[in-house]
Design a protein around this motif. Sequence first.
Motif, short mmCIF file in Angstrom:
data_model
loop_
_atom_site.label_atom_id
_atom_site.label_comp_id
_atom_site.label_asym_id
_atom_site.label_seq_id
_atom_site.Cartn_x
_atom_site.Cartn_y
_atom_site.Cartn_z
N ARG A 117 -10.09 -3.52 -34.48
CA ARG A 117 -11.53 -3.84 -34.49
C ARG A 117 -11.90 -4.31 -33.09
O ARG A 117 -11.28 -5.21 -32.53
CB ARG A 117 -11.83 -4.93 -35.53
CG ARG A 117 -13.30 -5.26 -35.70
CD ARG A 117 -13.52 -6.06 -36.98
NE ARG A 117 -14.89 -6.53 -37.10
CZ ARG A 117 -15.29 -7.79 -36.92
NH1 ARG A 117 -14.38 -8.73 -36.63
NH2 ARG A 117 -16.55 -8.12 -37.05
N VAL A 118 -12.93 -3.70 -32.52
CA VAL A 118 -13.27 -3.95 -31.13
C VAL A 118 -14.78 -4.13 -30.98
O VAL A 118 -15.57 -3.70 -31.82
CB VAL A 118 -12.82 -2.79 -30.22
CG1 VAL A 118 -11.31 -2.64 -30.25
CG2 VAL A 118 -13.51 -1.49 -30.61
N GLU A 119 -15.16 -4.76 -29.88
CA GLU A 119 -16.56 -4.88 -29.51
C GLU A 119 -16.96 -3.68 -28.66
O GLU A 119 -16.10 -3.00 -28.09
CB GLU A 119 -16.80 -6.21 -28.79
CG GLU A 119 -16.58 -7.41 -29.70
CD GLU A 119 -16.76 -8.75 -29.02
OE1 GLU A 119 -17.14 -9.71 -29.71
OE2 GLU A 119 -16.50 -8.85 -27.79
N PRO A 120 -18.27 -3.41 -28.54
CA PRO A 120 -18.69 -2.14 -27.94
C PRO A 120 -18.41 -1.99 -26.45
O PRO A 120 -18.32 -0.87 -25.96
CB PRO A 120 -20.20 -2.11 -28.22
CG PRO A 120 -20.58 -3.53 -28.45
CD PRO A 120 -19.41 -4.16 -29.10
N LEU A 121 -18.29 -3.10 -25.71
CA LEU A 121 -18.07 -2.99 -24.27
C LEU A 121 -16.59 -3.09 -23.89
O LEU A 121 -16.25 -3.13 -22.70
CB LEU A 121 -18.89 -4.04 -23.53
CG LEU A 121 -20.41 -3.86 -23.66
CD1 LEU A 121 -21.16 -4.99 -22.94
CD2 LEU A 121 -20.85 -2.51 -23.11
N ALA A 122 -15.70 -3.10 -24.88
CA ALA A 122 -14.27 -2.98 -24.58
C ALA A 122 -14.01 -1.60 -23.98
O ALA A 122 -14.59 -0.60 -24.40
CB ALA A 122 -13.46 -3.16 -25.85
N THR A 123 -13.15 -1.52 -22.97
CA THR A 123 -12.92 -0.28 -22.25
C THR A 123 -11.62 0.39 -22.69
O THR A 123 -10.74 -0.25 -23.29
CB THR A 123 -12.84 -0.52 -20.74
OG1 THR A 123 -11.66 -1.32 -20.45
CG2 THR A 123 -14.07 -1.25 -20.24
N MET A 124 -11.50 1.66 -22.35
CA MET A 124 -10.30 2.40 -22.70
C MET A 124 -9.07 1.84 -21.99
O MET A 124 -7.99 1.76 -22.58
CB MET A 124 -10.47 3.88 -22.34
CG MET A 124 -11.37 4.65 -23.27
SD MET A 124 -10.82 4.64 -25.00
CE MET A 124 -11.86 3.35 -25.70
N GLY A 125 -9.22 1.43 -20.74
CA GLY A 125 -8.08 0.84 -20.05
C GLY A 125 -7.62 -0.44 -20.71
O GLY A 125 -6.42 -0.68 -20.92
N GLN A 126 -8.56 -1.28 -21.07
CA GLN A 126 -8.28 -2.55 -21.75
C GLN A 126 -7.62 -2.31 -23.10
O GLN A 126 -6.62 -2.96 -23.47
CB GLN A 126 -9.61 -3.28 -21.90
CG GLN A 126 -9.64 -4.53 -22.72
CD GLN A 126 -11.07 -5.02 -22.92
OE1 GLN A 126 -12.01 -4.46 -22.35
NE2 GLN A 126 -11.26 -6.05 -23.74
N ILE A 127 -8.15 -1.37 -23.89
CA ILE A 127 -7.63 -1.12 -25.23
C ILE A 127 -6.25 -0.48 -25.19
O ILE A 127 -5.34 -0.88 -25.93
CB ILE A 127 -8.62 -0.24 -26.02
CG1 ILE A 127 -9.90 -1.01 -26.31
CG2 ILE A 127 -7.99 0.23 -27.34
CD1 ILE A 127 -11.00 -0.17 -26.90
N SER A 128 -6.07 0.51 -24.32
CA SER A 128 -4.76 1.17 -24.28
C SER A 128 -3.67 0.20 -23.84
O SER A 128 -2.56 0.20 -24.38
CB SER A 128 -4.80 2.39 -23.35
OG SER A 128 -4.96 2.02 -21.99
N ARG A 129 -3.99 -0.66 -22.88
CA ARG A 129 -3.00 -1.64 -22.41
C ARG A 129 -2.62 -2.61 -23.53
O ARG A 129 -1.44 -2.88 -23.76
CB ARG A 129 -3.56 -2.40 -21.21
CG ARG A 129 -2.57 -3.37 -20.57
CD ARG A 129 -3.22 -4.12 -19.41
NE ARG A 129 -3.60 -3.22 -18.33
CZ ARG A 129 -4.85 -2.90 -18.02
NH1 ARG A 129 -5.85 -3.40 -18.73
NH2 ARG A 129 -5.10 -2.10 -17.02
#
Length: 523
Positions: A117-129
């Motif tokens: 579950r994520v917020e809308p401004l979370a980035t792909m780099g942040q999430i993948s890491r």
Amino acid sequence: MIKSEQLFEHLLTHYRGIFATLFLLPVSAVHGAYAGIRNALVFRLNSAPAKHDAKVDAVIRQIEDWKNQGAKQKLCTARSGWKTMSEMVPKYKLSHRKIAVDLYDLLEIDQQRGIVRVEPLATMGQISRSLISQGWTLPVVPELDSLTVGGLIMGFGVETSSHKYGLFQHICESFEIVTAEGKRLKCSASENAELFYQIPWSHGTLGFLVAAELQIIPVKKYIRLSYRPVYSLDEMVSVFEQASRDTDNNDFVEGLVYDRDRAVIMVGKFVDAAGQDGSVNAVRRWYKPWFYKHVESHLEHGKQGVEYIPVRDYFHRHTRSYFWTMEEIIPFGNHPVFRALLGWALPPRIELLKYTETQTTRRLREKFHVVQDMLMPIRSLKQSIDYFDQHFQLYPLWLSPMAIKDNGGQPGFVHPFRTAEGVVDEMYVDIGAYGTPRKADFDNASALPLLEKFVIEQHGYQALYARTCMDRQQFRMMFDHAGYDQLRARLPYCRQAFDEVYDKVSSTGRVSPVEMRQLEKAG
């Protein structure tokens, strides 16, 4: 003052690579380091979930204030328009009432449900890491580090696993939005389903996204990537389509087309350990050649090959060079000396590149520079490459297969290809064209409208971050608005609060960075 401005424009125009190296890269590196440290601390301290509801309540209060004051202005997010991935800047943010949606974090990894579950401004780099550190990944990880969840949902997202899992919208289990009425709604296939299927591609014109649940799958250490050079258009199309439709054996499929009859088709598979048939290659290391140049070497040597690429290196393999567009910004960026000394600082941030556009580079970009993604039925791939070759002569081209899911006939902006006999084919291909065409007398003013006409005729779609030349009627021919129109008519305050999608993505809603600087200065 005028002379200093003229000198500054001259430097930005004629010495852009040096300026980007000396000024934009350091600023980008500092911002990246700050964001990385901030996101890591929030993730480790698990502080975001406790603050999420309060942040959403703040969004609702802003909408209530707008209603209490007469609901006179259209609404948009307060996020800077300079940060969008489009080469244009949204003009409507100057006149619309801005709603602060400060939601940047991962909220929860639910391993039992297979959900993050994520917020809308979370980035792909942040999430993948964050996910990879816990042994998980998204099934679809769009390439560039700075892409946000909200942008990928409200716009579109694709990656080389999309032949198997579909677009980014197809890995979404639920959305939470705040409507123009000020209500917080959860939308899924079983709850507010009509809204759930209509939110993708809607560009924030149905409500403010405040959270999303995304599917996750177990991740392995490496991608076993095989490279196959091909030397004719027929072979290219045959190999690519066969690999794309083989979803049982291929986790990833990608093609880089270097001219009409030469390409490299890559097929990837998750593996736990490197085998004996290839070497480990951490392609994302700062000193490594840009990925598309590395791929081209297989074509030049006429040999197939296998490599084992660490999974996060694979996911973000094109980030340092923004595919191949960095060559036009920093022409010496792939030189071994530059990579060794400053490759770690790439890429410069998108908003900085846009903000330093000059009148001269604007004229050149508007006439000659192309940044377009066309989503074509895979059965039109040969015809599409022929079209690009005849009218653009722009290479490389990026090929990423993608399934547009039928979703049981649910509404939405995009649908699978359907033949006259009613046969449904979900397989499409994203053809990414980025750079300066080599065709003599090329001019975007005529080429882009003709390209959009071709896409409509082939029952394809255009990525809406790109320049949109279509008129409203053509736009509605390309994208299905039936369910969208009905929903906007029923949702309280919706039409009063939000533009239509076309108004936000067309030339009426976006302007060049130079024009936006002038408008901001005048305002």
